[in-house]
Design an enzyme around this catalytic site. Structure first.
Site, PDB file in Angstrom:
ATOM      1  NE  ARG A 100       9.998  14.391  -5.081  1.00  0.00           N
ATOM      2  CZ  ARG A 100       9.885  15.183  -6.140  1.00  0.00           C
ATOM      3  NH1 ARG A 100       9.796  14.644  -7.354  1.00  0.00           N
ATOM      4  NH2 ARG A 100       9.859  16.489  -6.015  1.00  0.00           N
ATOM      5  CD  GLU A 121       1.401   8.363   4.889  1.00  0.00           C
ATOM      6  OE1 GLU A 121       0.959   7.562   5.741  1.00  0.00           O
ATOM      7  OE2 GLU A 121       2.268   9.240   5.121  1.00  0.00           O
ATOM      8  CB  ALA A 145       4.320   6.307  24.906  1.00  0.00           C
ATOM      9  CG  PHE A 150      10.064  13.539  10.092  1.00  0.00           C
ATOM     10  CD1 PHE A 150       9.126  14.454  10.522  1.00  0.00           C
ATOM     11  CD2 PHE A 150       9.663  12.240   9.836  1.00  0.00           C
ATOM     12  CE1 PHE A 150       7.798  14.086  10.699  1.00  0.00           C
ATOM     13  CE2 PHE A 150       8.336  11.862  10.004  1.00  0.00           C
ATOM     14  CZ  PHE A 150       7.401  12.794  10.438  1.00  0.00           C
ATOM     15  CG  ASP A 192       1.146  15.738  15.125  1.00  0.00           C
ATOM     16  OD1 ASP A 192       1.380  14.655  15.683  1.00  0.00           O
ATOM     17  OD2 ASP A 192       1.565  16.045  14.000  1.00  0.00           O
ATOM     18  CB  SER A 246      -0.937  -0.006   1.217  1.00  0.00           C
ATOM     19  OG  SER A 246      -0.209  -0.145   2.419  1.00  0.00           O
ATOM     20  CG  HIS A 279       3.276   8.370  20.307  1.00  0.00           C
ATOM     21  ND1 HIS A 279       3.409   9.599  20.922  1.00  0.00           N
ATOM     22  CD2 HIS A 279       2.485   8.578  19.216  1.00  0.00           C
ATOM     23  CE1 HIS A 279       2.734  10.508  20.243  1.00  0.00           C
ATOM     24  NE2 HIS A 279       2.168   9.919  19.198  1.00  0.00           N
ATOM     25  CG  HIS A 332       1.603   1.943   4.476  1.00  0.00           C
ATOM     26  ND1 HIS A 332       0.456   2.002   3.720  1.00  0.00           N
ATOM     27  CD2 HIS A 332       1.825   3.218   4.919  1.00  0.00           C
ATOM     28  CE1 HIS A 332      -0.010   3.240   3.714  1.00  0.00           C
ATOM     29  NE2 HIS A 332       0.814   3.991   4.418  1.00  0.00           N
TER      30      HIS A 332
END
Length: 305
Positions: free
Chosen positions: A286, A35, A166, A230, A127, A33, A163, A280
């Site tokens: 792109r 995104e 968390a 990131f 967020d 899949s 996370h 995924h």
């Protein structure tokens, strides 16, 4: 030193014997899949649709479209989702967050998707714009709400390296289990660069009693500096061997692309050998790297089979 040799420290000699199998020799059926995100300019929109048209030939199980925490971006996501479905016939799954909408708004959005034959959704908390504001809903609550409105196919998020908010991984696992208990069909992971990170996380999920499908999120890296920035925000470890591989490639996009594709192919190879059947891809709108990796997995247009 090759990427495989740099991964050597993470795997035993016996495991490397499996790793040495060429990715093209993988015999099990692999599902993928993709995104995408809403384009901000006309040029970016052309790039997006070029990528969609190319990647649809690989017959993905679904494609997803992200959005930010505001209604304007959400509306663009909504329109792109409808366009993808109408123009390509692919299953299109919009991202939906509950951080910026109340329950009535979310129910209205869900009904609109359902009435437009959009039956797949990626359900997220989203967020928090202000850390001092406590969310009125979490992802598990959103999953429950969606299931009340229709039998949606729901994907949620999972975090192999925890996370960022968390307090510990046990808490994170409890949150993930709540999402599945609420009715989620699968969890798509945050990207990672050490295959063993995913495998250890999968083992922890089993011990936690989580038996839902875990789909690894794969990010083929082309812009390394942006990735490092990131990754620091998302609690993703970037291994030292990756720093060495990308060193000196700031002005060499072709080499960066080759490195990114090689790392992703090797990781998919390891995970496939460990029984993972679905992947995924975070395309960043792109198609080139994701297409090349999927091609190596034997996913090709009918005309090339």
């Amino acid at each position: 030193m090759s990427v495989i040799e740099k991964v050597d420290s993470y795997f035993s000699a016996q495991y490397l014997e499996k790793l040495n199998q060429h990715v093209a020799d993988i015999t099990q059926n692999v599902g993928v899949s993709f995104e995408f995100f809403p384009p901000a300019t006309e040029t970016m929109e052309q790039t997006l649709w070029g990528s969609i048209e190319r990647l649809k030939t690989l017959k993905p199980k679904f494609v997803s479209v992200t959005y930010g925490a505001n209604s304007g971006t959400r509306d663009r996501t909504h329109q792109i989702i409808k366009d993808i479905k109408n123009k390509t016939g692919m299953i299109a799954a919009p991202h939906l967050t509950c951080i910026d909408a109340d329950k009535d708004e979310l129910r209205q959005i869900a009904r609109d998707y359902w009435n437009n034959d959009i039956r797949s959704i990626v359900a997220l908390r989203g967020d928090i714009p202000n850390d001092s504001v406590k969310p009125h809903m979490y992802a598990a609550d959103l999953v429950s709400l969606l299931k009340e409105e229709g039998d949606f196919d729901i994907s949620v998020a999972a975090y192999p390296e925890k996370h960022p908010e968390a307090r510990d991984q046990q808490f994170d696992l409890d949150v993930l289990k709540n999402k599945f208990d609420a009715g989620a069909n699968r969890a798509i992971t945050q990207f990672f660069f050490d295959a063993e990170t995913f495998l250890r996380f999968r083992d922890k999920c089993v011990k936690q009693g989580i038996d839902g499908e875990l789909v690894p999120g794969i990010l083929p890296v082309s812009n390394y500096k942006t990735l490092v920035k990131f990754a620091g925000l998302t609690n993703v470890n970037v291994p030292d061997w990756m720093h060495k591989l990308y060193h000196g490639t700031d002005n060499d996009p072709m080499t960066r692309n080759l490195i990114g594709a090689t790392i992703a192919m090797d990781m998919v190879k390891v995970l496939s050998q460990e029984g993972v059947k679905d992947f995924h891809f975070y395309t960043l709108n792109r198609s080139d790297l994701s297409y090349a990796i999927c091609h190596s997995l034997g996913l090709r247009p009918d005309s090339e089979c």
